[in-house]
Scaffold this motif. Structure first.
Motif, PDB file in Angstrom:
ATOM      1  N   SER A  31       0.844  -1.200   0.000  1.00 26.60           N
ATOM      2  CA  SER A  31       0.000   0.000   0.000  1.00 26.60           C
ATOM      3  C   SER A  31       0.876   1.246   0.000  1.00 26.60           C
ATOM      4  CB  SER A  31      -0.919   0.011   1.220  1.00 26.60           C
ATOM      5  OG  SER A  31      -1.862  -1.036   1.148  1.00 26.60           O
ATOM      6  N   HIS A  32       0.662   2.095  -0.984  1.00 32.08           N
ATOM      7  CA  HIS A  32       1.472   3.298  -1.140  1.00 32.08           C
ATOM      8  C   HIS A  32       0.577   4.526  -1.256  1.00 32.08           C
ATOM      9  CE1 HIS A  32       5.346   1.219  -2.097  1.00 32.08           C
ATOM     10  NE2 HIS A  32       4.498   0.257  -2.422  1.00 32.08           N
ATOM     11  N   ALA A  33       1.136   5.655  -0.873  1.00 33.18           N
ATOM     12  CA  ALA A  33       0.462   6.938  -1.061  1.00 33.18           C
ATOM     13  C   ALA A  33       1.502   7.948  -1.524  1.00 33.18           C
ATOM     14  CB  ALA A  33      -0.198   7.407   0.225  1.00 33.18           C
ATOM     15  N   ALA A  34       1.060   8.882  -2.346  1.00 34.99           N
ATOM     16  CA  ALA A  34       1.913   9.977  -2.788  1.00 34.99           C
ATOM     17  C   ALA A  34       1.038  11.208  -2.925  1.00 34.99           C
ATOM     18  CB  ALA A  34       2.585   9.645  -4.118  1.00 34.99           C
ATOM     19  N   ALA A  35       1.596  12.350  -2.640  1.00 34.08           N
ATOM     20  CA  ALA A  35       0.795  13.571  -2.672  1.00 34.08           C
ATOM     21  C   ALA A  35       1.655  14.754  -3.087  1.00 34.08           C
ATOM     22  CB  ALA A  35       0.174  13.831  -1.298  1.00 34.08           C
ATOM     23  N   ALA A  39      -0.878  24.249  -6.741  1.00 31.67           N
ATOM     24  CA  ALA A  39      -0.002  25.352  -7.149  1.00 31.67           C
ATOM     25  C   ALA A  39       0.006  26.483  -6.130  1.00 31.67           C
ATOM     26  CB  ALA A  39      -0.437  25.869  -8.517  1.00 31.67           C
ATOM     27  N   ASP A  40      -1.138  26.686  -5.437  1.00 28.40           N
ATOM     28  CA  ASP A  40      -1.188  27.762  -4.440  1.00 28.40           C
ATOM     29  C   ASP A  40      -0.707  27.318  -3.064  1.00 28.40           C
ATOM     30  OD1 ASP A  40      -3.242  26.201  -3.421  1.00 28.40           O
ATOM     31  OD2 ASP A  40      -4.840  27.634  -3.858  1.00 28.40           O
ATOM     32  N   GLY A  41      -0.357  26.047  -2.925  1.00 31.02           N
ATOM     33  CA  GLY A  41       0.161  25.531  -1.665  1.00 31.02           C
ATOM     34  C   GLY A  41      -0.877  25.283  -0.593  1.00 31.02           C
ATOM     35  N   GLY A  42      -2.153  25.526  -0.909  1.00 34.53           N
ATOM     36  CA  GLY A  42      -3.174  25.414   0.118  1.00 34.53           C
ATOM     37  C   GLY A  42      -3.963  24.123   0.105  1.00 34.53           C
ATOM     38  N   HIS A  43      -3.745  23.284  -0.912  1.00 39.39           N
ATOM     39  CA  HIS A  43      -4.472  22.022  -1.009  1.00 39.39           C
ATOM     40  C   HIS A  43      -3.508  20.893  -1.330  1.00 39.39           C
ATOM     41  CE1 HIS A  43      -7.538  25.098  -1.778  1.00 39.39           C
ATOM     42  NE2 HIS A  43      -8.397  24.255  -1.249  1.00 39.39           N
ATOM     43  N   LEU A  44      -3.998  19.683  -1.157  1.00 36.28           N
ATOM     44  CA  LEU A  44      -3.177  18.502  -1.392  1.00 36.28           C
ATOM     45  C   LEU A  44      -3.891  17.604  -2.392  1.00 36.28           C
ATOM     46  CD1 LEU A  44      -0.487  17.395  -0.047  1.00 36.28           C
ATOM     47  CD2 LEU A  44      -1.994  15.841   1.232  1.00 36.28           C
ATOM     48  N   PHE A  45      -3.145  17.101  -3.379  1.00 31.28           N
ATOM     49  CA  PHE A  45      -3.652  16.109  -4.315  1.00 31.28           C
ATOM     50  C   PHE A  45      -2.960  14.783  -4.005  1.00 31.28           C
ATOM     51  CE2 PHE A  45      -3.901  20.062  -6.972  1.00 31.28           C
ATOM     52  CZ  PHE A  45      -5.283  20.166  -6.928  1.00 31.28           C
ATOM     53  N   GLN A  46      -3.733  13.760  -3.694  1.00 34.20           N
ATOM     54  CA  GLN A  46      -3.152  12.503  -3.210  1.00 34.20           C
ATOM     55  C   GLN A  46      -3.574  11.312  -4.055  1.00 34.20           C
ATOM     56  OE1 GLN A  46      -3.274  11.916   1.039  1.00 34.20           O
ATOM     57  NE2 GLN A  46      -3.420   9.687   0.839  1.00 34.20           N
ATOM     58  N   VAL A  47      -2.587  10.460  -4.360  1.00 34.86           N
ATOM     59  CA  VAL A  47      -2.802   9.193  -5.056  1.00 34.86           C
ATOM     60  C   VAL A  47      -2.574   8.057  -4.061  1.00 34.86           C
ATOM     61  CG1 VAL A  47      -2.090   7.675  -6.936  1.00 34.86           C
ATOM     62  CG2 VAL A  47      -1.906  10.150  -7.212  1.00 34.86           C
ATOM     63  N   ASN A  48      -3.521   7.162  -3.928  1.00 34.16           N
ATOM     64  CA  ASN A  48      -3.329   5.940  -3.155  1.00 34.16           C
ATOM     65  C   ASN A  48      -3.247   4.762  -4.110  1.00 34.16           C
ATOM     66  OD1 ASN A  48      -3.538   7.468  -0.842  1.00 34.16           O
ATOM     67  ND2 ASN A  48      -5.306   6.370  -0.001  1.00 34.16           N
ATOM     68  N   SER A  49      -2.444   3.762  -3.764  1.00 33.67           N
ATOM     69  CA  SER A  49      -2.385   2.559  -4.591  1.00 33.67           C
ATOM     70  C   SER A  49      -2.259   1.329  -3.706  1.00 33.67           C
ATOM     71  CB  SER A  49      -1.214   2.619  -5.581  1.00 33.67           C
ATOM     72  OG  SER A  49       0.015   2.477  -4.900  1.00 33.67           O
ATOM     73  N   ARG A  50      -2.806   0.243  -4.191  1.00 27.24           N
ATOM     74  CA  ARG A  50      -2.729  -1.022  -3.469  1.00 27.24           C
ATOM     75  C   ARG A  50      -2.307  -2.113  -4.450  1.00 27.24           C
ATOM     76  NH1 ARG A  50      -7.084  -0.483  -1.174  1.00 27.24           N
ATOM     77  NH2 ARG A  50      -8.427  -1.526  -2.703  1.00 27.24           N
ATOM     78  N   SER A  52      -0.269  -2.094  -6.781  1.00 27.17           N
ATOM     79  CA  SER A  52      -0.232  -1.652  -8.181  1.00 27.17           C
ATOM     80  C   SER A  52       0.616  -0.394  -8.359  1.00 27.17           C
ATOM     81  CB  SER A  52      -1.658  -1.392  -8.689  1.00 27.17           C
ATOM     82  OG  SER A  52      -2.326  -0.435  -7.883  1.00 27.17           O
ATOM     83  N   TYR A  53       1.500  -0.102  -7.430  1.00 30.37           N
ATOM     84  CA  TYR A  53       2.243   1.155  -7.476  1.00 30.37           C
ATOM     85  C   TYR A  53       3.148   1.192  -8.708  1.00 30.37           C
ATOM     86  CZ  TYR A  53       5.079   5.117  -5.955  1.00 30.37           C
ATOM     87  OH  TYR A  53       5.726   6.338  -5.875  1.00 30.37           O
ATOM     88  N   ASP A  54       3.068   2.290  -9.422  1.00 33.34           N
ATOM     89  CA  ASP A  54       3.887   2.544 -10.608  1.00 33.34           C
ATOM     90  C   ASP A  54       4.431   3.954 -10.444  1.00 33.34           C
ATOM     91  OD1 ASP A  54       4.767   3.451 -13.128  1.00 33.34           O
ATOM     92  OD2 ASP A  54       3.382   2.139 -14.198  1.00 33.34           O
ATOM     93  N   GLU A  55       5.696   4.059 -10.100  1.00 34.72           N
ATOM     94  CA  GLU A  55       6.263   5.362  -9.761  1.00 34.72           C
ATOM     95  C   GLU A  55       6.149   6.356 -10.913  1.00 34.72           C
ATOM     96  OE1 GLU A  55      10.411   7.352  -8.055  1.00 34.72           O
ATOM     97  OE2 GLU A  55      10.143   5.168  -8.073  1.00 34.72           O
ATOM     98  N   GLY A  56       6.397   5.909 -12.136  1.00 36.22           N
ATOM     99  CA  GLY A  56       6.309   6.816 -13.268  1.00 36.22           C
ATOM    100  C   GLY A  56       4.893   7.333 -13.477  1.00 36.22           C
ATOM    101  N   LEU A  57       3.925   6.451 -13.399  1.00 35.16           N
ATOM    102  CA  LEU A  57       2.530   6.851 -13.550  1.00 35.16           C
ATOM    103  C   LEU A  57       2.126   7.811 -12.438  1.00 35.16           C
ATOM    104  CD1 LEU A  57      -0.331   6.641 -14.742  1.00 35.16           C
ATOM    105  CD2 LEU A  57      -0.629   4.530 -13.422  1.00 35.16           C
ATOM    106  N   VAL A  58       2.500   7.500 -11.220  1.00 32.50           N
ATOM    107  CA  VAL A  58       2.144   8.365 -10.089  1.00 32.50           C
ATOM    108  C   VAL A  58       2.792   9.729 -10.238  1.00 32.50           C
ATOM    109  CG1 VAL A  58       2.437   8.685  -7.596  1.00 32.50           C
ATOM    110  CG2 VAL A  58       1.701   6.472  -8.495  1.00 32.50           C
ATOM    111  N   ARG A  59       4.019   9.757 -10.670  1.00 28.15           N
ATOM    112  CA  ARG A  59       4.705  11.040 -10.876  1.00 28.15           C
ATOM    113  C   ARG A  59       3.970  11.870 -11.930  1.00 28.15           C
ATOM    114  NH1 ARG A  59       9.639   9.202 -11.869  1.00 28.15           N
ATOM    115  NH2 ARG A  59      10.362   9.362  -9.723  1.00 28.15           N
ATOM    116  N   ALA A  60       3.536  11.223 -13.005  1.00 32.65           N
ATOM    117  CA  ALA A  60       2.799  11.931 -14.061  1.00 32.65           C
ATOM    118  C   ALA A  60       1.467  12.467 -13.538  1.00 32.65           C
ATOM    119  CB  ALA A  60       2.559  10.993 -15.241  1.00 32.65           C
ATOM    120  N   LEU A  61       0.793  11.694 -12.704  1.00 30.97           N
ATOM    121  CA  LEU A  61      -0.471  12.145 -12.115  1.00 30.97           C
ATOM    122  C   LEU A  61      -0.267  13.370 -11.235  1.00 30.97           C
ATOM    123  CD1 LEU A  61      -1.930   8.663 -11.127  1.00 30.97           C
ATOM    124  CD2 LEU A  61      -2.932  10.234 -12.796  1.00 30.97           C
ATOM    125  N   LEU A  62       0.760  13.337 -10.404  1.00 29.82           N
ATOM    126  CA  LEU A  62       1.012  14.457  -9.499  1.00 29.82           C
ATOM    127  C   LEU A  62       1.384  15.727 -10.265  1.00 29.82           C
ATOM    128  CD1 LEU A  62       3.022  12.663  -6.657  1.00 29.82           C
ATOM    129  CD2 LEU A  62       0.580  13.199  -6.716  1.00 29.82           C
TER     130      LEU A  62
END
Length: 249
Positions: A31-35, A39-50, A52-62
């Motif tokens: 189980s992995h999470a990345a966030a 752009a304004d620093g006030g919110h967080l965008f988070q990807v969870n994976s179970r 199925s973690y794919d670092e390249g895909l997650v990096r592209a999403l972020l």
């Protein structure tokens, strides 16, 4: 609150390379999470994976989420899909986001962080209807039961809103707004129309278009096709093929 301070203090949190203001952490084996900060620093965008973690895909999403911050955060749609997302070797075609209340990533341990966190995940355009077709409850059900955002290897699960009544089986929908359903449910109910006069199946696609199917004398009668004023008589295989086609496109 300072989301960067909170996330960077998570056990095992590490800065991600090539993505500004982003962190990765693992909460359990597989189980992995990345966030990433908006752009304004006030919110967080988070990807969870179970599993199925794919670092390249997650990096592209972020990176895409950060770039599209204003679009993702605008308005009050419970689920939002931004077209144009692509990643080599995958067939995803949108970046999807679920607002707080649809996801519950930090609801228990970090309730303040929960209020400024958007869940993001890769998706397919056919999975997301217009915001006017979702209640918050619909969006939550879709997020949990159908979209499975933590599975980064998943196939498309087209949006289907379904109404049906079968005079033989006694099955049907009572809610005037219908139910959200998977293809297997629609497939089953269309097949069960065979020999059930007075029964019907109505389904709505992600584009908001409704189709109605009835059975009469060995034929399936299809209504709702653009440009056709009268129901069309079709065989079961033809109805199933047409339904699958309009649900995906």
């Amino acid at each position: 609150m300072d989301p960067a301070a909170v996330v960077s203090a998570f056990p095992g949190a590490e800065r991600m390379s090539e993505v500004p203001d982003a962190w990765h952490w693992s909460v359990a084996p597989g189980s992995h999470a990345a966030a990433v900060l908006s752009a304004d620093g006030g919110h967080l965008f988070q990807v969870n994976s179970r599993d199925s973690y794919d670092e390249g895909l997650v990096r592209a999403l972020l990176l895409t989420a950060r770039e599209k911050s204003a679009e993702l955060l605008a308005g009050d749609a419970p689920l939002r899909a931004v077209p144009g997302f692509q990643y080599e070797g995958r067939t995803f075609d949108v970046l999807a986001a679920a607002r707080p209340g649809v996801h519950r990533y930090h609801e228990v341990k970090e309730p303040e962080l929960q209020q400024i966190t958007w869940a993001i995940f890769p998706g397919y355009a056919c999975e997301f209807a217009g915001p006017n077709l979702y209640s918050m409850e619909d969006a939550r059900e879709s997020f949990i039961r159908f979209l499975r955002p933590a599975d980064l290897n998943r196939d498309a699960v087209p949006y289907i809103r379904l109404w049906f009544d079968n005079t033989v089986t006694g099955g049907g929908t009572d809610n005037p707004d219908g139910i959200l359903a998977k293809w297997m449910t629609l497939d089953r109910e269309l097949k069960l129309l065979d020999g059930a006069p007075g029964s019907f199946v109505t389904f709505q696609t992600f584009r908001g278009k409704k189709f109605r199917v009835e059975w009469e004398g060995g034929d399936w009668l299809l209504s709702g096709e653009p440009g056709k004023d009268e129901p069309r008589r079709l065989g079961l295989d033809e109805v199933l093929a047409l339904a699958e086609s309009v649900l995906h496109g």
